[in-house]
Motif scaffolding. Sequence first.
Motif, PDB file in Angstrom:
ATOM      1  N   VAL A 368       0.853  -1.182   0.000  1.00  0.00           N
ATOM      2  CA  VAL A 368       0.000   0.000   0.000  1.00  0.00           C
ATOM      3  C   VAL A 368       0.892   1.236   0.000  1.00  0.00           C
ATOM      4  CG1 VAL A 368      -1.861  -1.193   1.193  1.00  0.00           C
ATOM      5  CG2 VAL A 368      -0.200   0.076   2.526  1.00  0.00           C
ATOM      6  N   ALA A 369       0.400   2.305  -0.602  1.00  0.00           N
ATOM      7  CA  ALA A 369       1.156   3.551  -0.670  1.00  0.00           C
ATOM      8  C   ALA A 369       0.184   4.713  -0.697  1.00  0.00           C
ATOM      9  CB  ALA A 369       2.054   3.580  -1.903  1.00  0.00           C
ATOM     10  N   GLY A 370       0.623   5.852  -0.161  1.00  0.00           N
ATOM     11  CA  GLY A 370      -0.226   7.029  -0.162  1.00  0.00           C
ATOM     12  C   GLY A 370       0.463   8.206   0.487  1.00  0.00           C
ATOM     13  N   SER A 371      -0.303   9.251   0.720  1.00  0.00           N
ATOM     14  CA  SER A 371       0.216  10.440   1.382  1.00  0.00           C
ATOM     15  C   SER A 371      -0.006  10.339   2.886  1.00  0.00           C
ATOM     16  CB  SER A 371      -0.463  11.695   0.831  1.00  0.00           C
ATOM     17  OG  SER A 371      -1.868  11.622   1.031  1.00  0.00           O
ATOM     18  N   HIS A 372       0.730  11.143   3.636  1.00  0.00           N
ATOM     19  CA  HIS A 372       0.735  10.999   5.088  1.00  0.00           C
ATOM     20  C   HIS A 372       0.964  12.370   5.719  1.00  0.00           C
ATOM     21  CE1 HIS A 372       1.086   8.996   8.882  1.00  0.00           C
ATOM     22  NE2 HIS A 372       2.350   9.300   9.052  1.00  0.00           N
ATOM     23  N   ASP A 373       0.138  12.729   6.704  1.00  0.00           N
ATOM     24  CA  ASP A 373       0.253  14.032   7.366  1.00  0.00           C
ATOM     25  C   ASP A 373       1.258  14.041   8.503  1.00  0.00           C
ATOM     26  OD1 ASP A 373      -1.624  15.158   5.700  1.00  0.00           O
ATOM     27  OD2 ASP A 373      -3.301  14.667   7.017  1.00  0.00           O
ATOM     28  N   GLY A 374       1.835  12.896   8.807  1.00  0.00           N
ATOM     29  CA  GLY A 374       2.792  12.807   9.902  1.00  0.00           C
ATOM     30  C   GLY A 374       2.200  12.110  11.108  1.00  0.00           C
ATOM     31  N   GLY A 375       3.061  11.452  11.891  1.00  0.00           N
ATOM     32  CA  GLY A 375       2.607  10.753  13.082  1.00  0.00           C
ATOM     33  C   GLY A 375       2.624   9.244  12.900  1.00  0.00           C
ATOM     34  N   ARG A 376       1.805   8.563  13.707  1.00  0.00           N
ATOM     35  CA  ARG A 376       1.789   7.108  13.723  1.00  0.00           C
ATOM     36  C   ARG A 376       1.182   6.561  12.438  1.00  0.00           C
ATOM     37  NH1 ARG A 376       4.840   4.420  17.146  1.00  0.00           N
ATOM     38  NH2 ARG A 376       4.086   5.747  18.833  1.00  0.00           N
ATOM     39  N   ALA A 377       1.847   5.594  11.809  1.00  0.00           N
ATOM     40  CA  ALA A 377       1.384   5.029  10.547  1.00  0.00           C
ATOM     41  C   ALA A 377       1.281   3.525  10.662  1.00  0.00           C
ATOM     42  CB  ALA A 377       2.332   5.419   9.414  1.00  0.00           C
ATOM     43  N   LEU A 378       1.167   2.845   9.534  1.00  0.00           N
ATOM     44  CA  LEU A 378       1.081   1.391   9.524  1.00  0.00           C
ATOM     45  C   LEU A 378       2.271   0.763  10.234  1.00  0.00           C
ATOM     46  CD1 LEU A 378      -0.057   0.865   5.845  1.00  0.00           C
ATOM     47  CD2 LEU A 378      -1.356   0.234   7.855  1.00  0.00           C
ATOM     48  N   GLY A 379       2.015  -0.256  11.030  1.00  0.00           N
ATOM     49  CA  GLY A 379       3.075  -0.963  11.711  1.00  0.00           C
ATOM     50  C   GLY A 379       3.614  -0.255  12.932  1.00  0.00           C
ATOM     51  N   GLY A 380       3.007   0.881  13.319  1.00  0.00           N
ATOM     52  CA  GLY A 380       3.439   1.590  14.506  1.00  0.00           C
ATOM     53  C   GLY A 380       4.595   2.535  14.296  1.00  0.00           C
ATOM     54  N   ALA A 381       5.046   2.740  13.057  1.00  0.00           N
ATOM     55  CA  ALA A 381       6.169   3.637  12.810  1.00  0.00           C
ATOM     56  C   ALA A 381       5.709   5.088  12.831  1.00  0.00           C
ATOM     57  CB  ALA A 381       6.805   3.309  11.466  1.00  0.00           C
ATOM     58  N   ASP A 382       6.562   5.982  13.379  1.00  0.00           N
ATOM     59  CA  ASP A 382       6.303   7.415  13.336  1.00  0.00           C
ATOM     60  C   ASP A 382       6.932   7.986  12.075  1.00  0.00           C
ATOM     61  OD1 ASP A 382       4.792   7.970  15.672  1.00  0.00           O
ATOM     62  OD2 ASP A 382       6.584   7.625  16.879  1.00  0.00           O
ATOM     63  N   LEU A 383       6.122   8.621  11.237  1.00  0.00           N
ATOM     64  CA  LEU A 383       6.596   9.160   9.973  1.00  0.00           C
ATOM     65  C   LEU A 383       6.285  10.657   9.896  1.00  0.00           C
ATOM     66  CD1 LEU A 383       5.350   6.423   7.476  1.00  0.00           C
ATOM     67  CD2 LEU A 383       7.600   6.610   8.542  1.00  0.00           C
ATOM     68  N   PRO A 384       7.184  11.439   9.299  1.00  0.00           N
ATOM     69  CA  PRO A 384       6.875  12.842   9.036  1.00  0.00           C
ATOM     70  C   PRO A 384       5.942  12.957   7.838  1.00  0.00           C
ATOM     71  CG  PRO A 384       9.030  12.318   8.162  1.00  0.00           C
ATOM     72  CD  PRO A 384       8.552  11.080   8.875  1.00  0.00           C
ATOM     73  N   ALA A 385       5.418  14.149   7.608  1.00  0.00           N
ATOM     74  CA  ALA A 385       4.512  14.363   6.486  1.00  0.00           C
ATOM     75  C   ALA A 385       5.218  14.072   5.173  1.00  0.00           C
ATOM     76  CB  ALA A 385       3.998  15.796   6.513  1.00  0.00           C
ATOM     77  N   GLY A 386       4.505  13.456   4.250  1.00  0.00           N
ATOM     78  CA  GLY A 386       5.061  13.119   2.947  1.00  0.00           C
ATOM     79  C   GLY A 386       4.361  11.911   2.373  1.00  0.00           C
ATOM     80  N   LEU A 387       5.122  10.934   1.915  1.00  0.00           N
ATOM     81  CA  LEU A 387       4.591   9.703   1.340  1.00  0.00           C
ATOM     82  C   LEU A 387       4.986   8.508   2.196  1.00  0.00           C
ATOM     83  CD1 LEU A 387       5.574  10.237  -2.410  1.00  0.00           C
ATOM     84  CD2 LEU A 387       3.342  10.651  -1.367  1.00  0.00           C
ATOM     85  N   TYR A 388       4.200   7.436   2.101  1.00  0.00           N
ATOM     86  CA  TYR A 388       4.563   6.193   2.764  1.00  0.00           C
ATOM     87  C   TYR A 388       4.354   5.034   1.790  1.00  0.00           C
ATOM     88  CZ  TYR A 388      -0.375   5.013   3.139  1.00  0.00           C
ATOM     89  OH  TYR A 388      -1.672   4.706   2.836  1.00  0.00           O
ATOM     90  N   VAL A 389       5.132   3.971   1.978  1.00  0.00           N
ATOM     91  CA  VAL A 389       4.961   2.704   1.282  1.00  0.00           C
ATOM     92  C   VAL A 389       5.071   1.619   2.334  1.00  0.00           C
ATOM     93  CG1 VAL A 389       5.780   1.175  -0.540  1.00  0.00           C
ATOM     94  CG2 VAL A 389       6.040   3.638  -0.797  1.00  0.00           C
ATOM     95  N   ALA A 390       4.140   0.674   2.348  1.00  0.00           N
ATOM     96  CA  ALA A 390       4.145  -0.380   3.357  1.00  0.00           C
ATOM     97  C   ALA A 390       3.772  -1.703   2.717  1.00  0.00           C
ATOM     98  CB  ALA A 390       3.161  -0.055   4.487  1.00  0.00           C
ATOM     99  N   ARG A 391       4.268  -2.783   3.303  1.00  0.00           N
ATOM    100  CA  ARG A 391       3.919  -4.128   2.830  1.00  0.00           C
ATOM    101  C   ARG A 391       3.314  -4.907   3.984  1.00  0.00           C
ATOM    102  NH1 ARG A 391       7.968  -6.833  -1.080  1.00  0.00           N
ATOM    103  NH2 ARG A 391       6.888  -5.297  -2.393  1.00  0.00           N
ATOM    104  N   LEU A 392       2.184  -5.587   3.693  1.00  0.00           N
ATOM    105  CA  LEU A 392       1.433  -6.312   4.709  1.00  0.00           C
ATOM    106  C   LEU A 392       1.273  -7.771   4.305  1.00  0.00           C
ATOM    107  CD1 LEU A 392      -1.515  -3.768   5.177  1.00  0.00           C
ATOM    108  CD2 LEU A 392       0.718  -3.723   6.273  1.00  0.00           C
ATOM    109  N   MET A 393       1.139  -8.626   5.304  1.00  0.00           N
ATOM    110  CA  MET A 393       0.837 -10.029   5.063  1.00  0.00           C
ATOM    111  C   MET A 393      -0.637 -10.170   4.673  1.00  0.00           C
ATOM    112  SD  MET A 393       3.552 -11.829   5.361  1.00  0.00           S
ATOM    113  CE  MET A 393       2.959 -13.495   5.652  1.00  0.00           C
ATOM    114  N   PRO A 394      -0.954 -11.086   3.760  1.00  0.00           N
ATOM    115  CA  PRO A 394      -2.328 -11.143   3.251  1.00  0.00           C
ATOM    116  C   PRO A 394      -3.347 -11.732   4.220  1.00  0.00           C
ATOM    117  CG  PRO A 394      -0.993 -12.879   2.271  1.00  0.00           C
ATOM    118  CD  PRO A 394      -0.059 -12.008   3.056  1.00  0.00           C
ATOM    119  N   ASP A 395      -2.930 -12.633   5.119  1.00  0.00           N
ATOM    120  CA  ASP A 395      -3.908 -13.344   5.940  1.00  0.00           C
ATOM    121  C   ASP A 395      -4.568 -12.466   6.985  1.00  0.00           C
ATOM    122  OD1 ASP A 395      -3.506 -15.652   4.520  1.00  0.00           O
ATOM    123  OD2 ASP A 395      -1.987 -16.435   5.884  1.00  0.00           O
ATOM    124  N   GLU A 396      -3.758 -11.663   7.700  1.00  0.00           N
ATOM    125  CA  GLU A 396      -4.299 -10.861   8.791  1.00  0.00           C
ATOM    126  C   GLU A 396      -3.953  -9.386   8.685  1.00  0.00           C
ATOM    127  OE1 GLU A 396      -6.388 -12.054  10.832  1.00  0.00           O
ATOM    128  OE2 GLU A 396      -6.164 -14.170  10.303  1.00  0.00           O
TER     129      GLU A 396
END
Length: 454
Positions: A368-396
Amino acid sequence: MAVCVGGLFLVGCGEARATTPRIPVLGEVGGQVAQEGVEARAWSRTLMLGDHQAPHAVVTSNGDVLVAATYQEPINLGAGPLPFDRNVVAPHLLVARFSSEGTLKWARGWTPRSAERARVGGLAVDASDHVFLSGTSAGFTRDGATLPEGPFLARMTGEGALDWVRSLPGQGPITVSGVSSDNDGGAVLVGDFTGQRDFGEGVRTAPNGRHAGFALRVGPKGEQRWSRVWTPVGEGEVSARAVAVDVFGDVHVVGGYAGAVSFGDATFLTVRQRTPFVVKLTHDGDHVWSHDLRATDGSALSVAVGPDRVFVGGGFSGRLYFKNAWHRADSHDGFLVAYDAQGSQRWARTFPTGAPAVATDEAGQVTVAGSHDGGRALGGADLPAGLYVARLMPDEGTSLWVRGFASTGTPSSARTVTVASSGAVLLAGGLSRPMPEEGPSQRLQDGFLLRLSP
């Protein structure tokens, strides 16, 4: 020769190669969640478009990168200036191909003949290297070939030559929102319209000036397979926003609706401004199942299909109910929900980011990918404002890793994300220019391509 570059997105070392000029607006910022050795830097390219639309991009079967975009100022991707007519105010069209290492192979520019509204609605490629391009044309021409004015679906060769083009005749506004190749050399096109349109099986009418959603499937020569039109009941609206075809040829369409609508089974009803939906059709266009996210105010904007999984991404406000649980948005948040092939709910993730683009890989994992305003994101990571890219397991929906790319004053957006057979991720989107004191009322954008290593 190896050099260290502070470029468009990444700061790191790599092989020197000629590129278009870069604007230092984004930088990579951490974000690894669970997997060791995840490298986010590979290469990036800036597309100096001067337009208000972000580009589309896909990865071919051999790992090359195809991109389609509109441009409104002279541009050179590295092989000489593309055609540009200063006497026409409509956007121009470009289609280009890069190698898996980011080297430009070719670029084709199309010149508009009118001032009609023009946009790229979707880009897809099949295993035989047939390229499908959809959108709205301003009478684009190149070397004697023409994309007629209005909505279109075209197939091109892997070298950018036009095979055929199909128009959608009618009256009234129409938006072509997405295209997907199928397993038979053809494609499926989706969007919405008002007024009247002929999708190949007679004129269809959207009632009372409202928006109706559509899906159109064509064969290898552009010939008619089938079409479906979903008309709202009363004062409703239906918009089809994205489409994906699975290995069996089944078609999955997502979007948003208001009021009441039937996709082939029960009638859905919402009192929200817009509620997300997903519908599955067979290879022949017959209804299999359909669902909405009941009580949710938002829309589904992306869909990807993996082994026994259908992933739907979008944005919502308020709350979302899925698999016996409520999810609440802080303001306008993103969501990712997963169904199995039979339409049963599997899991949902919501997060304080823009509506995500989604893609699957050969292992069935979802990116998954998209824009981000900053703060807590997928997986619990803290990210600044900008873009994010994340990979998730399909089952859960468990997070494997997440990467952020920080903006330094220029808003950015993700348009498409694709995963190559090697596992590399390709992200395409737009970088907004600062608003001029005098000039166009719409914020202009440049495009970007960002490739992340497996």
